[in-house]
Design a protein around this motif. Structure first.
Motif, PDB file in Angstrom:
ATOM      1  N   LEU A  19      98.595 110.850  62.382  1.00 57.69           N
ATOM      2  CA  LEU A  19      99.903 111.157  62.944  1.00 57.69           C
ATOM      3  C   LEU A  19     100.580 112.419  62.215  1.00 57.69           C
ATOM      4  N   LEU A  20     100.151 112.618  60.965  1.00 56.65           N
ATOM      5  CA  LEU A  20     100.610 113.754  60.284  1.00 56.65           C
ATOM      6  C   LEU A  20     100.048 115.114  60.393  1.00 56.65           C
ATOM      7  N   ALA A  21      98.762 114.892  61.011  1.00 54.01           N
ATOM      8  CA  ALA A  21      97.851 116.006  60.815  1.00 54.01           C
ATOM      9  C   ALA A  21      98.406 117.041  62.221  1.00 54.01           C
ATOM     10  N   ASP A  22      99.227 116.780  62.848  1.00 57.58           N
ATOM     11  CA  ASP A  22      99.622 117.622  64.026  1.00 57.58           C
ATOM     12  C   ASP A  22     101.028 118.384  63.336  1.00 57.58           C
ATOM     13  N   ALA A  23     100.757 119.525  63.785  1.00 52.72           N
ATOM     14  CA  ALA A  23     102.033 120.349  63.149  1.00 52.72           C
ATOM     15  C   ALA A  23     103.294 120.048  63.614  1.00 52.72           C
ATOM     16  N   THR A  24     103.696 119.721  65.093  1.00 48.25           N
ATOM     17  CA  THR A  24     104.764 119.212  65.604  1.00 48.25           C
ATOM     18  C   THR A  24     105.438 118.111  64.810  1.00 48.25           C
ATOM     19  N   ARG A  25     104.556 116.833  64.895  1.00 46.73           N
ATOM     20  CA  ARG A  25     104.783 115.778  64.158  1.00 46.73           C
ATOM     21  C   ARG A  25     105.143 115.799  62.774  1.00 46.73           C
ATOM     22  N   ALA A  26     104.293 116.763  61.995  1.00 49.57           N
ATOM     23  CA  ALA A  26     104.584 117.006  60.619  1.00 49.57           C
ATOM     24  C   ALA A  26     106.165 117.693  60.522  1.00 49.57           C
ATOM     25  N   ARG A  27     106.429 118.377  61.568  1.00 48.43           N
ATOM     26  CA  ARG A  27     108.007 119.026  61.392  1.00 48.43           C
ATOM     27  C   ARG A  27     108.911 118.055  61.758  1.00 48.43           C
ATOM     28  N   ILE A  28     108.423 117.254  62.710  1.00 47.46           N
ATOM     29  CA  ILE A  28     109.588 116.164  62.878  1.00 47.46           C
ATOM     30  C   ILE A  28     109.909 115.291  61.629  1.00 47.46           C
ATOM     31  N   VAL A  29     108.931 114.748  61.160  1.00 50.42           N
ATOM     32  CA  VAL A  29     109.045 113.943  59.926  1.00 50.42           C
ATOM     33  C   VAL A  29     109.866 114.747  58.840  1.00 50.42           C
ATOM     34  N   PRO A  39     118.886 113.185  67.456  1.00 55.79           N
ATOM     35  CA  PRO A  39     118.527 112.986  68.705  1.00 55.79           C
ATOM     36  C   PRO A  39     117.300 113.730  69.172  1.00 55.79           C
ATOM     37  N   ALA A  40     116.381 113.324  70.010  1.00 59.44           N
ATOM     38  CA  ALA A  40     115.143 114.019  70.491  1.00 59.44           C
ATOM     39  C   ALA A  40     115.456 115.329  70.931  1.00 59.44           C
ATOM     40  N   SER A  41     116.417 115.753  71.516  1.00 59.02           N
ATOM     41  CA  SER A  41     116.726 117.091  71.941  1.00 59.02           C
ATOM     42  C   SER A  41     116.869 117.970  70.502  1.00 59.02           C
ATOM     43  N   VAL A  42     117.428 117.666  69.703  1.00 55.07           N
ATOM     44  CA  VAL A  42     117.335 118.454  68.323  1.00 55.07           C
ATOM     45  C   VAL A  42     116.181 118.641  67.905  1.00 55.07           C
ATOM     46  N   LEU A  43     115.506 117.362  67.745  1.00 59.46           N
ATOM     47  CA  LEU A  43     114.143 117.465  67.025  1.00 59.46           C
ATOM     48  C   LEU A  43     113.178 118.248  67.833  1.00 59.46           C
ATOM     49  N   ALA A  44     113.398 118.430  69.072  1.00 61.38           N
ATOM     50  CA  ALA A  44     112.341 119.330  69.962  1.00 61.38           C
ATOM     51  C   ALA A  44     112.710 120.746  69.507  1.00 61.38           C
ATOM     52  N   SER A  45     114.036 121.221  69.255  1.00 59.83           N
ATOM     53  CA  SER A  45     114.468 122.331  69.184  1.00 59.83           C
ATOM     54  C   SER A  45     114.033 122.877  67.616  1.00 59.83           C
ATOM     55  N   GLU A  46     114.258 122.085  66.759  1.00 59.49           N
ATOM     56  CA  GLU A  46     113.851 122.349  65.480  1.00 59.49           C
ATOM     57  C   GLU A  46     112.441 122.477  65.434  1.00 59.49           C
ATOM     58  N   SER A  47     111.593 121.899  66.222  1.00 62.98           N
ATOM     59  CA  SER A  47     110.191 122.032  66.222  1.00 62.98           C
ATOM     60  C   SER A  47     109.676 123.018  67.007  1.00 62.98           C
ATOM     61  N   GLY A  48     110.401 123.458  67.842  1.00 63.25           N
ATOM     62  CA  GLY A  48     110.017 124.563  68.611  1.00 63.25           C
ATOM     63  C   GLY A  48     109.215 124.310  69.742  1.00 63.25           C
ATOM     64  N   VAL A  49     109.122 123.037  70.315  1.00 60.10           N
ATOM     65  CA  VAL A  49     108.589 122.595  71.697  1.00 60.10           C
ATOM     66  C   VAL A  49     109.479 122.058  72.669  1.00 60.10           C
ATOM     67  N   ALA A  50     109.015 121.949  73.915  1.00 60.51           N
ATOM     68  CA  ALA A  50     109.593 121.224  74.812  1.00 60.51           C
ATOM     69  C   ALA A  50     110.041 119.795  74.780  1.00 60.51           C
ATOM     70  N   ALA A  51     111.111 119.543  75.207  1.00 62.07           N
ATOM     71  CA  ALA A  51     111.624 118.200  75.043  1.00 62.07           C
ATOM     72  C   ALA A  51     110.696 117.034  75.382  1.00 62.07           C
ATOM     73  N   SER A  52     109.824 117.570  76.674  1.00 63.85           N
ATOM     74  CA  SER A  52     108.814 116.483  76.921  1.00 63.85           C
ATOM     75  C   SER A  52     107.680 116.213  75.964  1.00 63.85           C
ATOM     76  N   THR A  53     107.379 117.437  75.410  1.00 64.95           N
ATOM     77  CA  THR A  53     106.397 117.405  74.055  1.00 64.95           C
ATOM     78  C   THR A  53     106.915 116.573  72.986  1.00 64.95           C
ATOM     79  N   ALA A  54     108.251 116.756  72.677  1.00 59.24           N
ATOM     80  CA  ALA A  54     108.734 116.158  71.553  1.00 59.24           C
ATOM     81  C   ALA A  54     108.731 114.470  71.723  1.00 59.24           C
ATOM     82  N   SER A  55     109.040 114.109  73.102  1.00 56.37           N
ATOM     83  CA  SER A  55     109.145 112.804  73.392  1.00 56.37           C
ATOM     84  C   SER A  55     107.709 112.125  73.392  1.00 56.37           C
ATOM     85  N   GLU A  56     106.593 112.987  73.567  1.00 63.63           N
ATOM     86  CA  GLU A  56     105.355 112.297  73.540  1.00 63.63           C
ATOM     87  C   GLU A  56     105.164 111.854  71.793  1.00 63.63           C
TER      88      GLU A  56
END
Length: 255
Positions: A19-29, A39-56
């Motif tokens: 779960l933590l091996a992915d850079a985006t998921r690591a940035r989220i946690v 909220p998901a929108s803020v986590l997407a922005s801070e992780s530098g990915v699209a909202a749909s990607t963050a949701s997954e």
């Protein structure tokens, strides 16, 4: 006689590691490691990915037991599942190499919004919470519900105006607001409620709103202590503003 006690093996470190091996998921946690719910929108922005990607990625982290999700109004707020997850993230951070900043984008607009922003017509973000805390410390405001400082009470929403307001003006309200250049007598004449408070979405603590909150932000902008930066909601403390915040409120500039 057969021993029927269940057998327990080692914890499945590989499952958590995946779960933590992915850079985006690591940035989220890592973003959530300070205990806030975002909220998901803020986590997407801070992780530098699209909202749909963050949701997954968020779905995988929830399914894997690292995050929990709570609905508040139209939004879903995510936080670390428990203190054990935070402890694990901190331990991994000690072992992990420092990642260099490679672009200006990594200093994200979301981070600037968290530092200082307008929330409708009043001050929010870390600066808004710090100013409210300073008003309490200097007895310009007094909290009357038994909770310390600007902490969110147990029954408060995660991000919304409070239905009531657990604060009153304190004994030093008039002299302190006068020093800030806010005329309390004039603000009291408006039809709008003088004192209102919101739970700040990025800090999960209270900040001042209502007629008095609007008057404080208006004064700070008109005096040149705050200025708009980039997004119309993003605020930046000027050099003169930093001096006033330090002298009058003991608040260190955070933007």
């Amino acid at each position: 006689m057969t021993d029927e006690r269940p057998l327990y093996g080692y914890g499945d470190i590989a499952a958590v590691g995946a779960l933590l091996a992915d850079a985006t998921r690591a940035r989220i946690v890592t973003t959530l490691a300070d205990g806030r719910a975002l909220p998901a929108s803020v986590l997407a922005s801070e992780s530098g990915v699209a909202a749909s990607t963050a949701s997954e990625h968020l779905s995988r982290l929830v399914d894997g037991g690292l995050l929990t999700v709570e609905r508040s109004g139209r939004h879903r707020y995510y936080r670390l599942a428990n203190g054990k997850v935070a402890t694990a993230i901190e331990a991994l951070a000690v072992l992990a190499p420092t990642r260099p900043v490679r672009s200006l984008r990594e200093s994200t607009r979301a981070a600037a919004l968290r530092r200082a922003r307008s929330c409708y017509d009043h001050l929010a973000g870390r600066l808004g919470v710090a100013v409210t805390e300073a008003l309490l410390d200097r007895e310009a405001l007094v909290r009357v519900d038994g909770v310390a400082g600007t902490e969110r009470a147990e029954h408060d929403p995660l991000s919304a105006p409070l239905p009531g307001h657990p604060y009153e003006l304190g004994p030093n309200a008039d002299p302190l607001f006068t020093e800030l250049g806010v005329d309390l007598s004039r603000v009291r004449t408006t039809r709008r409620p003088l004192l209102r408070f919101c739970v700040d979405w990025s800090e999960q603590r209270h900040h001042l709103s209502g007629a008095l909150g609007a008057a404080v932000l208006t004064r700070m902008e008109s005096a040149g202590w705050l200025e708009r930066a980039g997004s119309r909601r993003t605020l930046r403390v000027t050099a003169s503003g930093a001096q006033v915040l330090d002298r009058v409120l003991g608040v260190e500039a955070v933007a």
